[in-house]
Design a protein around this motif. Structure first.
Motif, PDB file in Angstrom:
ATOM      1  N   ALA A 113       0.819  -1.220   0.000  1.00 15.97           N
ATOM      2  CA  ALA A 113       0.000   0.000   0.000  1.00 15.97           C
ATOM      3  C   ALA A 113       0.847   1.261   0.000  1.00 15.97           C
ATOM      4  CB  ALA A 113      -0.938  -0.009   1.208  1.00 15.97           C
ATOM      5  N   GLY A 114       2.168   1.115   0.203  1.00 16.27           N
ATOM      6  CA  GLY A 114       3.041   2.282   0.189  1.00 16.27           C
ATOM      7  C   GLY A 114       3.692   2.587   1.515  1.00 16.27           C
ATOM      8  N   MET A 115       3.498   1.747   2.513  1.00 18.72           N
ATOM      9  CA  MET A 115       4.143   1.978   3.802  1.00 18.72           C
ATOM     10  C   MET A 115       5.624   1.623   3.721  1.00 18.72           C
ATOM     11  SD  MET A 115       1.318   0.791   6.600  1.00 18.72           S
ATOM     12  CE  MET A 115      -0.412   1.300   6.470  1.00 18.72           C
ATOM     13  N   THR A 116       6.393   2.185   4.620  1.00 22.12           N
ATOM     14  CA  THR A 116       7.841   2.021   4.586  1.00 22.12           C
ATOM     15  C   THR A 116       8.304   0.843   5.434  1.00 22.12           C
ATOM     16  OG1 THR A 116       7.908   4.434   4.488  1.00 22.12           O
ATOM     17  CG2 THR A 116      10.009   3.302   4.792  1.00 22.12           C
ATOM     18  N   ALA A 117       7.624   0.571   6.541  1.00 21.09           N
ATOM     19  CA  ALA A 117       8.015  -0.504   7.457  1.00 21.09           C
ATOM     20  C   ALA A 117       6.780  -1.003   8.186  1.00 21.09           C
ATOM     21  CB  ALA A 117       9.068  -0.017   8.447  1.00 21.09           C
ATOM     22  N   HIS A 118       6.930  -2.128   8.877  1.00 22.09           N
ATOM     23  CA  HIS A 118       5.803  -2.764   9.570  1.00 22.09           C
ATOM     24  C   HIS A 118       6.257  -3.199  10.959  1.00 22.09           C
ATOM     25  CE1 HIS A 118       3.400  -6.296  10.791  1.00 22.09           C
ATOM     26  NE2 HIS A 118       2.382  -5.678  10.200  1.00 22.09           N
ATOM     27  N   LEU A 119       5.536  -2.773  12.005  1.00 21.19           N
ATOM     28  CA  LEU A 119       5.789  -3.197  13.383  1.00 21.19           C
ATOM     29  C   LEU A 119       4.519  -3.820  13.935  1.00 21.19           C
ATOM     30  CD1 LEU A 119       7.724  -0.100  14.806  1.00 21.19           C
ATOM     31  CD2 LEU A 119       8.697  -2.301  14.123  1.00 21.19           C
ATOM     32  N   ALA A 120       4.683  -4.974  14.598  1.00 19.07           N
ATOM     33  CA  ALA A 120       3.521  -5.672  15.154  1.00 19.07           C
ATOM     34  C   ALA A 120       3.306  -5.286  16.610  1.00 19.07           C
ATOM     35  CB  ALA A 120       3.719  -7.180  15.042  1.00 19.07           C
ATOM     36  N   LYS A 121       2.048  -5.052  16.976  1.00 20.36           N
ATOM     37  CA  LYS A 121       1.703  -4.802  18.375  1.00 20.36           C
ATOM     38  C   LYS A 121       1.599  -6.130  19.096  1.00 20.36           C
ATOM     39  CE  LYS A 121      -1.188  -0.705  17.430  1.00 20.36           C
ATOM     40  NZ  LYS A 121      -2.565  -0.193  17.487  1.00 20.36           N
ATOM     41  N   PRO A 122       1.847  -6.162  20.392  1.00 22.20           N
ATOM     42  CA  PRO A 122       2.407  -5.072  21.183  1.00 22.20           C
ATOM     43  C   PRO A 122       3.886  -4.906  20.862  1.00 22.20           C
ATOM     44  CG  PRO A 122       2.200  -7.024  22.546  1.00 22.20           C
ATOM     45  CD  PRO A 122       1.612  -7.378  21.219  1.00 22.20           C
ATOM     46  N   PHE A 123       4.367  -3.689  20.887  1.00 15.24           N
ATOM     47  CA  PHE A 123       5.729  -3.397  20.472  1.00 15.24           C
ATOM     48  C   PHE A 123       6.565  -2.919  21.661  1.00 15.24           C
ATOM     49  CE2 PHE A 123       2.866   0.129  19.490  1.00 15.24           C
ATOM     50  CZ  PHE A 123       3.335   1.092  20.362  1.00 15.24           C
ATOM     51  N   GLN A 124       7.865  -3.021  21.489  1.00 15.52           N
ATOM     52  CA  GLN A 124       8.797  -2.429  22.433  1.00 15.52           C
ATOM     53  C   GLN A 124       9.167  -1.045  21.897  1.00 15.52           C
ATOM     54  OE1 GLN A 124       9.641  -3.860  25.316  1.00 15.52           O
ATOM     55  NE2 GLN A 124       8.416  -5.693  24.816  1.00 15.52           N
ATOM     56  N   ILE A 125       9.239  -0.049  22.757  1.00 15.49           N
ATOM     57  CA  ILE A 125       9.503   1.320  22.309  1.00 15.49           C
ATOM     58  C   ILE A 125      10.859   1.414  21.610  1.00 15.49           C
ATOM     59  CG2 ILE A 125      10.548   2.073  24.475  1.00 15.49           C
ATOM     60  CD1 ILE A 125       8.200   4.062  22.096  1.00 15.49           C
ATOM     61  N   GLU A 126      11.809   0.546  22.016  1.00 15.56           N
ATOM     62  CA  GLU A 126      13.115   0.554  21.356  1.00 15.56           C
ATOM     63  C   GLU A 126      12.988   0.168  19.884  1.00 15.56           C
ATOM     64  OE1 GLU A 126      12.454  -1.051  24.113  1.00 15.56           O
ATOM     65  OE2 GLU A 126      13.633  -0.036  25.681  1.00 15.56           O
ATOM     66  N   ASP A 127      12.103  -0.790  19.593  1.00 16.03           N
ATOM     67  CA  ASP A 127      11.905  -1.213  18.203  1.00 16.03           C
ATOM     68  C   ASP A 127      11.252  -0.097  17.384  1.00 16.03           C
ATOM     69  OD1 ASP A 127      12.951  -3.713  18.773  1.00 16.03           O
ATOM     70  OD2 ASP A 127      10.990  -4.553  19.308  1.00 16.03           O
ATOM     71  N   VAL A 128      10.319   0.639  18.025  1.00 17.97           N
ATOM     72  CA  VAL A 128       9.656   1.744  17.333  1.00 17.97           C
ATOM     73  C   VAL A 128      10.674   2.830  17.005  1.00 17.97           C
ATOM     74  CG1 VAL A 128       7.879   3.526  17.506  1.00 17.97           C
ATOM     75  CG2 VAL A 128       7.470   1.243  18.477  1.00 17.97           C
ATOM     76  N   GLU A 129      11.486   3.180  17.967  1.00 20.90           N
ATOM     77  CA  GLU A 129      12.467   4.239  17.748  1.00 20.90           C
ATOM     78  C   GLU A 129      13.536   3.818  16.740  1.00 20.90           C
ATOM     79  OE1 GLU A 129      13.820   5.308  21.628  1.00 20.90           O
ATOM     80  OE2 GLU A 129      11.974   6.383  22.130  1.00 20.90           O
ATOM     81  N   LYS A 130      13.903   2.536  16.766  1.00 23.95           N
ATOM     82  CA  LYS A 130      14.859   2.024  15.781  1.00 23.95           C
ATOM     83  C   LYS A 130      14.284   2.156  14.376  1.00 23.95           C
ATOM     84  CE  LYS A 130      17.082  -2.237  14.229  1.00 23.95           C
ATOM     85  NZ  LYS A 130      17.241  -3.682  14.442  1.00 23.95           N
ATOM     86  N   ALA A 131      13.021   1.777  14.206  1.00 20.23           N
ATOM     87  CA  ALA A 131      12.375   1.863  12.887  1.00 20.23           C
ATOM     88  C   ALA A 131      12.285   3.312  12.423  1.00 20.23           C
ATOM     89  CB  ALA A 131      10.990   1.222  12.946  1.00 20.23           C
ATOM     90  N   ILE A 132      11.963   4.220  13.340  1.00 22.48           N
ATOM     91  CA  ILE A 132      11.854   5.651  12.987  1.00 22.48           C
ATOM     92  C   ILE A 132      13.198   6.187  12.501  1.00 22.48           C
ATOM     93  CG2 ILE A 132      11.450   7.963  13.904  1.00 22.48           C
ATOM     94  CD1 ILE A 132       9.384   6.676  15.818  1.00 22.48           C
ATOM     95  N   VAL A 133      14.258   5.883  13.271  1.00 21.69           N
ATOM     96  CA  VAL A 133      15.592   6.388  12.926  1.00 21.69           C
ATOM     97  C   VAL A 133      16.050   5.815  11.589  1.00 21.69           C
ATOM     98  CG1 VAL A 133      18.019   6.354  13.589  1.00 21.69           C
ATOM     99  CG2 VAL A 133      16.259   6.842  15.307  1.00 21.69           C
ATOM    100  N   GLU A 134      15.849   4.501  11.391  1.00 23.70           N
ATOM    101  CA  GLU A 134      16.289   3.880  10.149  1.00 23.70           C
ATOM    102  C   GLU A 134      15.518   4.415   8.949  1.00 23.70           C
ATOM    103  OE1 GLU A 134      15.846  -0.267  10.879  1.00 23.70           O
ATOM    104  OE2 GLU A 134      17.790  -0.469  11.887  1.00 23.70           O
ATOM    105  N   CYS A 135      14.204   4.648   9.120  1.00 21.05           N
ATOM    106  CA  CYS A 135      13.387   5.143   8.007  1.00 21.05           C
ATOM    107  C   CYS A 135      13.689   6.619   7.698  1.00 21.05           C
ATOM    108  CB  CYS A 135      11.898   4.970   8.323  1.00 21.05           C
ATOM    109  SG  CYS A 135      11.356   3.244   8.330  1.00 21.05           S
ATOM    110  N   CYS A 136      14.013   7.369   8.741  1.00 17.50           N
ATOM    111  CA  CYS A 136      14.301   8.793   8.538  1.00 17.50           C
ATOM    112  C   CYS A 136      15.747   9.030   8.113  1.00 17.50           C
ATOM    113  CB  CYS A 136      14.015   9.587   9.822  1.00 17.50           C
ATOM    114  SG  CYS A 136      12.259   9.658  10.246  1.00 17.50           S
ATOM    115  N   GLY A 137      16.562   7.997   8.214  1.00 15.86           N
ATOM    116  CA  GLY A 137      17.959   8.131   7.824  1.00 15.86           C
ATOM    117  C   GLY A 137      18.746   9.000   8.757  1.00 15.86           C
ATOM    118  N   LYS A 138      18.311   9.030   9.995  1.00 17.74           N
ATOM    119  CA  LYS A 138      18.974   9.909  10.973  1.00 17.74           C
ATOM    120  C   LYS A 138      20.177   9.225  11.591  1.00 17.74           C
ATOM    121  CE  LYS A 138      18.051  12.779  14.996  1.00 17.74           C
ATOM    122  NZ  LYS A 138      17.056  13.260  15.969  1.00 17.74           N
TER     123      LYS A 138
END
Length: 607
Positions: A582-607
């Motif tokens: 559908a055009g999404m960049t990544a997929h995280l399954a609930k329930p999630f660990q906040i570390e995994d969410v932040e890792k995905a954000i950083v990797e997707c943003c290229g920060k």
């Protein structure tokens, strides 16, 4: 009325023509009349062919039984033996041997001198009849019974009985009696007399009974299996009710304690640790049930990803060794460089972890303090780019009975269901493990001895991969400070949690309550306002898939590039593929660990 006798060459019979006037015209001339043709048997008739003999009876029978010109041929085809009986005089006259059925005739008809008494023949044959079917046989065993039935209007009847042969084998026989009244010319008294005759047909129905018994056995087995599955699921629901209520009761009780001791921070922190353990256990129950459902429906999708088996083993060890140590169980993993000739392979790492964690989990759960778990890993075959590895896992636990081993892979099966406070679980672990292993074209074998322990042998083939360059070490803590995030989440509690956790780590978070609102927030803000979007999938008004497509379709600079990360309870591989399509960049399954969410954000943003 005029009668004329004539002979058309039929042996043992003659014919009679009867003319019956009906009316006359005015000139006294015969106007209408009836002609009746009749065949009269002689009691001293000789032997004739099977079809001719049967045809003679048929002429009398067809009006009283069936109006069917092919009836004689049908009788000959369906019967193995045919014999005729004079019911009036109790005489079994002859056996008609059918072409191609001589052997059957010898098997079904006793070697008896004919003509003879029908009753004597039946009583002699009765010695072979089994006790269970003798009542049916006796319904046709003498002429008096059959004559009474005929006089009461019955022209045919059928019974089935079972005879035990001299060699001990069982033979089922269907006996059909067709009866009619005939006019016979008695050569002794030189007069025509009415008599009741019967054609008796025997058919060997043993094979039909065997097929019926096999089908009945198959249906009974299917019923027993279905009943066992139903019982297992009922027991499972009972166990699940217990397993779900127990941790829920603990969580509710701990929350109540926290409310009354809010000022005791140490107690609250300790209670939070306990609640997390209970919540993790609940999650494992739900995951097991969902995973088993997927396996049974054939919906499991294995990934084809690069795996370093040494790293995978290390990850599994890091989880299991702590659990084993907590239970005072010794962990032994035997391997060396030569045992892993091809450490880099392609496979589904998530499902491999699940297989081994399920098996090791059982080895720990059903072990004893001071016991041990030993694993031997070795390569057993290499050919055509495929390396097959075998893991032999043994424990010194309580072991399993032979009876339980036969059903260890059945869903919801547990041997120790009477000790729920000690051995918790769904009874799905081994079923899930085997389902995944078989989908990987591998195998699993289990041996066990009560009081000694169990041995699990897992064999899985892998496609060999070339060694890849290692990624740079990624820091444990991902820096999201200063990022502006748009979070689409319809659940108020989940939205509050994600907003607080991300805000605490330095991000700015805008929350949308549904997909439509997320689209509107993105559209109403200038390009570059949001660094990333966290998108729930199942939401009211507009779901996450539709919202993603709407954002990607906008005519603005950042519509095609802004990272959109799915955060959804739809946790399976096919769900992730649907989100990415559908055009999404990544997929995280609930329930999630906040570390995994932040890792995905950083990797997707290229920060």
């Amino acid at each position: 009325m005029l009668e004329y006798e004539y002979n058309i060459g039929k042996q043992g019979a003659y014919n009679r023509l009867t003319l019956i006037p009906v009316d006359w015209d005015e000139d006294k001339k015969l106007h209408h009349f009836l002609l009746a043709f009749e065949t009269i048997r002689k009691t001293s008739e000789g032997q004739t062919g099977a079809k001719e003999q049967l045809q003679l009876y048929y002429e009398q029978l067809k009006q009283s039984i069936l109006e069917n010109d092919s009836y004689v041929d049908a009788l000959l085809e369906l019967s193995d033996v045919i014999y005729t009986v004079n019911l009036t005089k109790d005489v079994l006259e002859r056996r008609i041997v059918l072409n191609g059925k001589e052997q059957k005739s010898r098997e079904l008809f006793m070697d008896y001198s004919l003509p003879c008494s029908y009753q004597d023949y039946c009583w002699e044959y009765e010695k072979k009849i089994t006790q269970e079917t003798i009542a049916g046989y006796c319904m046709t065993d003498n002429c008096e019974k059959l004559r009474k039935r005929f006089e009461n209007g019955e022209t045919n009847m059928s019974v089935e009985y079972c005879a035990r042969e001299d060699d001990g084998s069982i033979r089922w026989v269907q006996k059909t009696v067709l009866m009619t009244r005939m006019v016979v010319f008695d050569t002794e008294i030189l007069a025509e007399i009415p008599m009741i005759y019967a054609i008796i047909l025997l058919q060997d129905t043993t094979q039909r009974h065997e097929r019926d018994e096999q089908e009945q056995a198959r249906l009974q087995a299917a019923f027993n299996e279905m009943r066992a599955e139903s019982r297992a699921k009922t027991n499972f629901l009972s166990r699940m009710s217990h397993d779900i209520r127990t941790p829920l009761n603990g969580i509710i009780g701990l929350l109540k304690i926290d409310e009354t001791h809010f000022e005791d921070k140490a107690l609250i922190r300790e209670n939070h640790k306990k609640m997390k353990i209970a919540a993790d256990y609940l999650l494992s129950l739900i995951n097991d049930v969902l995973q088993m459902s997927k396996i049974e429906e054939g919906h499991i999708v294995l990934t084809h990803e690069y795996i370093c088996l040494k790293d995978l083993v290390y990850e599994i060890e890091s989880i299991i060794t702590h659990r084993a140590a907590d239970e005072d169980i010794q962990w032994i993993y035997e391997k060396n460089k030569e045992d892993i000739p091809y450490p880099y392979v392609y496979g589904s790492s998530l499902h491999l972890r699940q297989i081994f964690l399920n098996i090791y989990g059982n080895c720990i759960k059903y072990n004893r303090p001071g016991g041990k778990i030993t694993t031997v890993m070795e390569a057993v075959d290499v050919h055509d780019g495929i390396c097959t590895y075998r893991w032999t896992i043994s424990d010194t636990g309580i072991g399993m009975s032979a009876e339980f081993l036969s059903r260890i892979f059945d869903p919801f099966s547990q041997e120790k269901t009477d000790a729920r406070s000690v051995y918790q679980g769904t009874g799905l672990g081994m079923a899930i493990a085997r389902g995944l292993i078989e989908q990987m074209h591998g195998s699993i074998e289990v041996t066990s001895q009560v009081g000694v322990g169990s041995v699990f042998v897992i064999t899985i083939p892998f496609e060999i991969a070339e060694k890849q360059k290692k990624d740079e070490e990624i820091a444990e803590k991902y820096n999201i400070r200063g990022l502006h995030l748009l979070a689409a989440e319809d659940n108020e509690l989940n939205a509050e949690i994600i907003e607080m956790l991300l805000t605490d780590d330095g991000a700015k978070v805008t929350v949308a309550k549904n997909g439509r609102q997320a689209v509107e927030y993105f559209e109403s803000n200038s390009p570059g306002t949001f660094d990333a979007i966290l998108m729930d999938v199942m939401m009211p008004v507009m779901d996450g898939i539709a919202a993603t497509k709407a954002i990607r379709a906008m005519d603005r600079a950042d519509a095609k590039t802004v990272p959109i990360i799915a955060m959804t309870a739809n946790a399976f591989e096919e769900d992730a593929k649907r989100c990415l399509a559908a055009g999404m960049t990544a997929h995280l399954a609930k329930p999630f660990q906040i570390e995994d969410v932040e890792k995905a954000i950083v990797e997707c943003c290229g920060k």
